[in-house]
Design an enzyme around this catalytic site. Sequence first.
Site, PDB file in Angstrom:
ATOM      1  N   LEU A  38       1.044  -1.342   0.101  1.00  0.00           N
ATOM      2  CA  LEU A  38       0.467  -0.129  -0.529  1.00  0.00           C
ATOM      3  C   LEU A  38       1.164   1.346   0.483  1.00  0.00           C
ATOM      4  O   LEU A  38       0.703   1.753  -0.506  1.00  0.00           O
ATOM      5  CB  LEU A  38      -1.400  -0.282   0.742  1.00  0.00           C
ATOM      6  N   ARG A  42       0.089   3.896  -2.801  1.00  0.00           N
ATOM      7  CA  ARG A  42      -1.083   5.275  -2.640  1.00  0.00           C
ATOM      8  C   ARG A  42       0.365   5.781  -2.809  1.00  0.00           C
ATOM      9  O   ARG A  42      -0.113   6.950  -3.120  1.00  0.00           O
ATOM     10  CB  ARG A  42      -0.654   5.187  -1.168  1.00  0.00           C
ATOM     11  N   GLU A 162      -7.217   2.683  -2.760  1.00  0.00           N
ATOM     12  CA  GLU A 162      -5.899   2.610  -2.012  1.00  0.00           C
ATOM     13  C   GLU A 162      -5.896   3.763  -0.526  1.00  0.00           C
ATOM     14  O   GLU A 162      -5.069   4.467  -0.166  1.00  0.00           O
ATOM     15  CB  GLU A 162      -5.064   3.447  -3.019  1.00  0.00           C
ATOM     16  N   THR A 164      -9.572   5.167   1.701  1.00  0.00           N
ATOM     17  CA  THR A 164      -9.948   6.584   1.897  1.00  0.00           C
ATOM     18  C   THR A 164      -9.092   8.180   2.263  1.00  0.00           C
ATOM     19  O   THR A 164      -8.316   7.427   2.935  1.00  0.00           O
ATOM     20  CB  THR A 164     -11.626   6.431   2.660  1.00  0.00           C
ATOM     21  N   PHE A 182      -8.023   3.847  15.128  1.00  0.00           N
ATOM     22  CA  PHE A 182      -8.394   3.043  15.121  1.00  0.00           C
ATOM     23  C   PHE A 182      -7.621   1.774  14.855  1.00  0.00           C
ATOM     24  O   PHE A 182      -6.628   2.148  15.894  1.00  0.00           O
ATOM     25  CB  PHE A 182      -8.896   3.278  13.447  1.00  0.00           C
TER      26      PHE A 182
END
Length: 183
Positions: A38, A42, A162, A164, A182
């Site tokens: 990622l 990204r 990729e 939000t 999170f």
Amino acid sequence: KMALRVVQNAEITLEDVFVPETHRLARADSFASTSEVLRVTRMGVAWQATGCARGAFEHAMRYTKSREQFGQSIAGFQLVQDLLVKMLSNVTASTAVNVRASQLQDAGSLRDEHASLCKVHSTVRMRETVGWAREVLGGNGILLEHHVGRFVADAEAIYSYEGTREINTLIVGRAITGESAFV
Ligand SMILES: Cc1cc2nc3c(=O)[nH]c(=O)nc-3n(C[C@H](O)[C@H](O)[C@H](O)COP(=O)(O)OP(=O)(O)OC[C@H]3O[C@@H](n4cnc5c(N)ncnc54)[C@H](O)[C@@H]3O)c2cc1C
């Protein structure tokens, strides 16, 4: 789909799948391996957003020089120039941020939060830019033949995939505060 219609997407359902050890992707044992992918993708999307914004800006720029209203090209109106300059600022800022992050990437020191920051910044600026580009085209902005509408539609997919804006923001927020919002 209303965006990136050239990209083929499909929903894949896997049931009772057995993957033999020999077919396992080497060195991919946890979400950390996914994060590694990622981080790179990204950055790619941050550049994609910058390209989308730049494309919309260039089309808008050309249009303002050719479109005449009240006896002159609309490029000469102060409020139109305001939008053109704001678009150029966004494209320039995103390019600069992404160049710096790409240099870090080349040096092997790009971190997750760098890529997330680039993704957030470039996509937010892109969304603003394509909206302004469409605005300066007036009614023609919704006609596909003027191309800017395509950038507006594609921007919506680029904005969300990729990760939000919210999720990438939380990754940067965690890095700068040391607190994860999170799980
Ligand atoms: C054109 C396109 C191509 C794609 N290609 C791929 C691909 O090749 N591979 C792949 O794996 N995926 C792909 N995706 C999926 C894409 O990565 C996801 O759509 C995206 O990450 C958002 O996830 P979601 O749709 O499940 O949204 P959701 O997770 O359902 O989120 C919905 C909303 O809730 C917000 N939200 C969710 N959790 C939180 C939280 N904890 N705090 C605050 N806000 C939150 C989100 O930010 C968003 O605004 C693609 C998507 C598109 C549109």
